[in-house]
Design a protein around this motif. Structure first.
Motif, PDB file in Angstrom:
ATOM      1  N   GLY A  84      -4.642   5.350  -9.252  1.00  0.00           N
ATOM      2  CA  GLY A  84      -3.560   4.918  -8.236  1.00  0.00           C
ATOM      3  C   GLY A  84      -2.083   4.508  -8.911  1.00  0.00           C
ATOM      4  N   GLN A  99       0.890   5.535   0.351  1.00  0.00           N
ATOM      5  CA  GLN A  99       0.459   6.811   0.368  1.00  0.00           C
ATOM      6  C   GLN A  99       1.375   7.774   0.176  1.00  0.00           C
ATOM      7  OE1 GLN A  99      -1.249   7.584   4.346  1.00  0.00           O
ATOM      8  NE2 GLN A  99      -3.040   6.601   4.205  1.00  0.00           N
ATOM      9  N   HIS A 150       3.442  11.961  -6.706  1.00  0.00           N
ATOM     10  CA  HIS A 150       2.082  12.103  -6.412  1.00  0.00           C
ATOM     11  C   HIS A 150       1.406  10.966  -7.292  1.00  0.00           C
ATOM     12  CE1 HIS A 150       3.034  13.957 -10.522  1.00  0.00           C
ATOM     13  NE2 HIS A 150       1.715  13.712 -10.746  1.00  0.00           N
ATOM     14  N   TRP A 154       4.286   3.623   8.793  1.00  0.00           N
ATOM     15  CA  TRP A 154       4.709   3.700   7.473  1.00  0.00           C
ATOM     16  C   TRP A 154       6.175   3.881   7.139  1.00  0.00           C
ATOM     17  CZ3 TRP A 154       1.173   3.412   3.434  1.00  0.00           C
ATOM     18  CH2 TRP A 154      -0.275   3.425   3.774  1.00  0.00           C
ATOM     19  N   CYS A 198       5.136   7.098   0.854  1.00  0.00           N
ATOM     20  CA  CYS A 198       5.188   6.156   2.152  1.00  0.00           C
ATOM     21  C   CYS A 198       4.555   4.781   1.789  1.00  0.00           C
ATOM     22  CB  CYS A 198       4.535   6.751   3.249  1.00  0.00           C
ATOM     23  SG  CYS A 198       5.491   8.540   3.611  1.00  0.00           S
ATOM     24  N   GLN A 243       1.995  11.369   1.498  1.00  0.00           N
ATOM     25  CA  GLN A 243       1.759  12.038   2.818  1.00  0.00           C
ATOM     26  C   GLN A 243       2.480  13.570   2.895  1.00  0.00           C
ATOM     27  OE1 GLN A 243       2.979   9.435   6.041  1.00  0.00           O
ATOM     28  NE2 GLN A 243       1.445   8.053   5.381  1.00  0.00           N
ATOM     29  N   ARG A 302      -0.003  13.224   7.216  1.00  0.00           N
ATOM     30  CA  ARG A 302      -1.624  13.079   6.634  1.00  0.00           C
ATOM     31  C   ARG A 302      -1.474  12.724   5.066  1.00  0.00           C
ATOM     32  NH1 ARG A 302      -2.469  18.795   9.515  1.00  0.00           N
ATOM     33  NH2 ARG A 302      -0.858  19.437   7.878  1.00  0.00           N
ATOM     34  N   GLU A 303      -2.427  12.104   4.765  1.00  0.00           N
ATOM     35  CA  GLU A 303      -2.535  11.494   3.186  1.00  0.00           C
ATOM     36  C   GLU A 303      -3.028  12.525   2.439  1.00  0.00           C
ATOM     37  OE1 GLU A 303      -4.708   8.028   0.564  1.00  0.00           O
ATOM     38  OE2 GLU A 303      -5.279   8.226   2.841  1.00  0.00           O
ATOM     39  N   GLU A 316       0.854  -1.289   0.094  1.00  0.00           N
ATOM     40  CA  GLU A 316       0.103   0.049  -0.026  1.00  0.00           C
ATOM     41  C   GLU A 316       0.841   1.250  -0.055  1.00  0.00           C
ATOM     42  OE1 GLU A 316      -3.629   2.075   2.524  1.00  0.00           O
ATOM     43  OE2 GLU A 316      -2.817   0.315   3.115  1.00  0.00           O
TER      44      GLU A 316
END
Length: 534
Positions: A417, A361, A412, A404, A379, A363, A368-369, A359
């Protein structure tokens, strides 16, 4: 390991955390195809049965003669050779931890790695006596004939037919200290474990090279001490023959000869080496029909180079993104998503989507996502993430946040995804209060037909804080003024490099990567910063 499932809080305690010793991959391959060719180097051939027997003999010697115990670290200083592959599996089989060094490092650097890892044994190629001498206080074993220790070849011969006690391992038992490249400060030892690496091998086979069999062949063009070693472990798991270059000298024509001779189907490399392979004159007569997967990693590949490789080799390119800390296991861009021609459905610049079981993200600096399209730190979580840095709590505290792993890379994701890497956090510079990401500029510079390589760095400036300098390698005459005029309509003015430097070549790491630290060091060594107007 024997506690019952369940606890008063309602959670689950595993009945067992035992996993397969990684060296079992070799045993399984040898059982399936004992007479098949396993390893090739020059005129030498090892069958799978010979590879297994030699590994057993060395593992037995490590235990019986050298007293290797489970968890002992074993340093390795060597260029690629058959004995290096043998030693890797023997160390695991005996319960040791494999600690390979970049063979191009200095004796002092390797001595520091040996001390930092706590290694008590050192496997050292006979061509590196100064490295062995620098690593005092450890027992030395040589690949070849050397004055500093007995040879692996003689030790193997003396223990042939003897079986070691195969080490029993748990999921989190260390198997490999994977040293970071050390582009900033001292290298750190990333602790890779038997359970983690078993997942990585499975994931490589699922995401990067599906369908490998004993009919495949893999050519090694990178040092086995790092990503290529992980790649070859994956080949062993499926009984794929491994072909090593006959010498440490990288000869492109020889690479293509070996591809033809052995019907090579998989190659692991980095973008700069792939670029050399594709652009060499030998490419004109190369037989690439056997290639199935040409896997590149270690750095993003510039679009113009990617397009040329695709037009030359066909749809065989596979990209993955990752770090040594997760052994490349973050994203994949499979072959069917590589397109030579631009179009509305082509995601230009992406390094792919999340690997199976991983997974990702993006951040902000508070953890914060961030939403799709916003740039932040990449992360990750998942079974491929390492156990942490060896005896380095400060680095661990910085590398992990809320579980994480923080890669230090910026990027980005789009709303489907797919990940886009902007660059290393340390590469970004601020000019006139605006963030500038060098990779975006480099992509644009490389679309000029005269430029074959470029690195953009932020250089201190009394007015703007920092400005961009573009260090270029040109294949045809071009001036700063011409490049400036070429870029002005293509990028914002604040991103436009203030200076263009033209060098014959860019400095590269031992793994063929262009690193900004080495380019910056060369700028300083040439005294160019002193010429900057105040």
């Amino acid at each position: 390991m024997t506690e019952p499932i369940g606890d008063p809080a309602g959670g689950l305690t595993p009945v067992s955390t035992r996993v397969m010793n990684l060296a079992t991959f070799l045993t399984q391959a040898a059982r399936r195809d004992p007479a098949g060719v396993a390893l090739v180097m020059g005129e030498t051939r090892w069958t799978w049965a010979e590879f297994e027997a030699r590994t057993d003999a060395l593992a037995h010697a490590l235990q019986a003669r050298f007293g290797l115990e489970k968890g002992d670290r074993v340093m390795c200083q060597s260029q690629n050779c058959l004995e290096m592959m043998q030693a890797m599996f023997a160390v695991w089989r005996a319960g040791g931890v494999w600690v390979p060094a970049n063979f191009r490092q200095t004796p002092a650097e390797v001595a520091w790695l040996t001390e930092a890892s706590g290694a008590r044994l050192m496997l050292c190629n006979a061509s590196f006596p100064d490295h062995a001498a620098a690593c005092a206080g450890v027992t030395h074993i040589a690949f070849g004939s050397a004055d500093f220790g007995p040879s692996v070849q003689d030790i193997t011969a003396g223990h042939m037919g003897r079986k070691p006690q195969v080490a029993v391992v748990d999921r989190d038992d260390p198997c490999w200290f994977f040293f970071t490249s050390g582009t900033t400060g001292r290298p750190k030892a990333s602790v890779l474990t038997h359970g983690q690496m078993a997942f990585v091998v499975t994931n490589h086979l699922a995401d990067l090279m599906p369908g490998l069999t004993g009919q495949d062949a893999s050519l090694v063009v990178a040092p086995l001490s790092h990503g290529a070693g992980v790649h070859q472990l994956t080949q062993v798991a499926r009984g794929v023959k491994t072909v090593l270059l006959p010498t440490e000298r990288f000869d492109v024509a020889q690479v293509w000869d070996l591809v033809r001779e052995w019907r090579v189907s998989t190659i692991f490399t980095v973008p700069t080496i792939l670029k050399l392979l594709v652009e060499h004159p030998a490419m004109a007569t190369a037989d690439t029909s056997s290639l199935r997967y040409v896997i590149y990693a270690g750095a993003p590949m510039y679009r113009v180079d990617q397009q040329k490789a695709l037009r030359t080799l066909g749809k065989v390119l596979v990209q993955y993104f990752g770090l040594g800390e997760c052994t490349g296991n973050i994203t994949v861009l499979p072959a069917h998503l590589h397109e030579a021609e631009d179009g509305p459905a082509v995601r230009i610049g992406t390094c792919g989507y999340a690997r199976t079981g991983i997974e990702i993200q993006i951040q902000d600096d508070q953890g914060r996502e961030l939403p799709a399209g916003e740039t932040g730190e990449i992360c990750v979580i998942g079974p491929a993430v390492f156990a942490g840095y060896y005896q380095n709590p400060q680095a661990n505290a910085k590398a992990f946040r809320d579980g994480w792993f923080r890669t230090g890379d910026l990027g980005h994701m789009d709303d489907t995804g797919f990940l886009y890497i902007t660059g290393r956090e340390s590469d970004m510079f601020i000019s006139g209060g605006s963030n500038v990401y060098p990779r975006e500029i480099e992509e644009k510079v490389l679309t000029h037909p005269a430029i074959s390589e470029v690195a953009v760095l932020g250089i201190p400036d009394p007015l703007w804080g920092e400005v961009g300098w573009a260090v270029c390698v040109a294949s045809a005459p071009v001036t700063e003024e011409e490049l400036t005029a070429f870029l002005e309509p293509r990028i914002s003015r604040y991103k436009l490099p203030k200076r263009f430097l033209f060098w014959d070549a860019l400095p590269k790491s031992a793994y063929g990567k262009i690193t900004k630290k080495m380019v910056r060091d060369e700028i300083e060594a040439r005294g160019l910063l002193e010429q900057t107007p105040a």
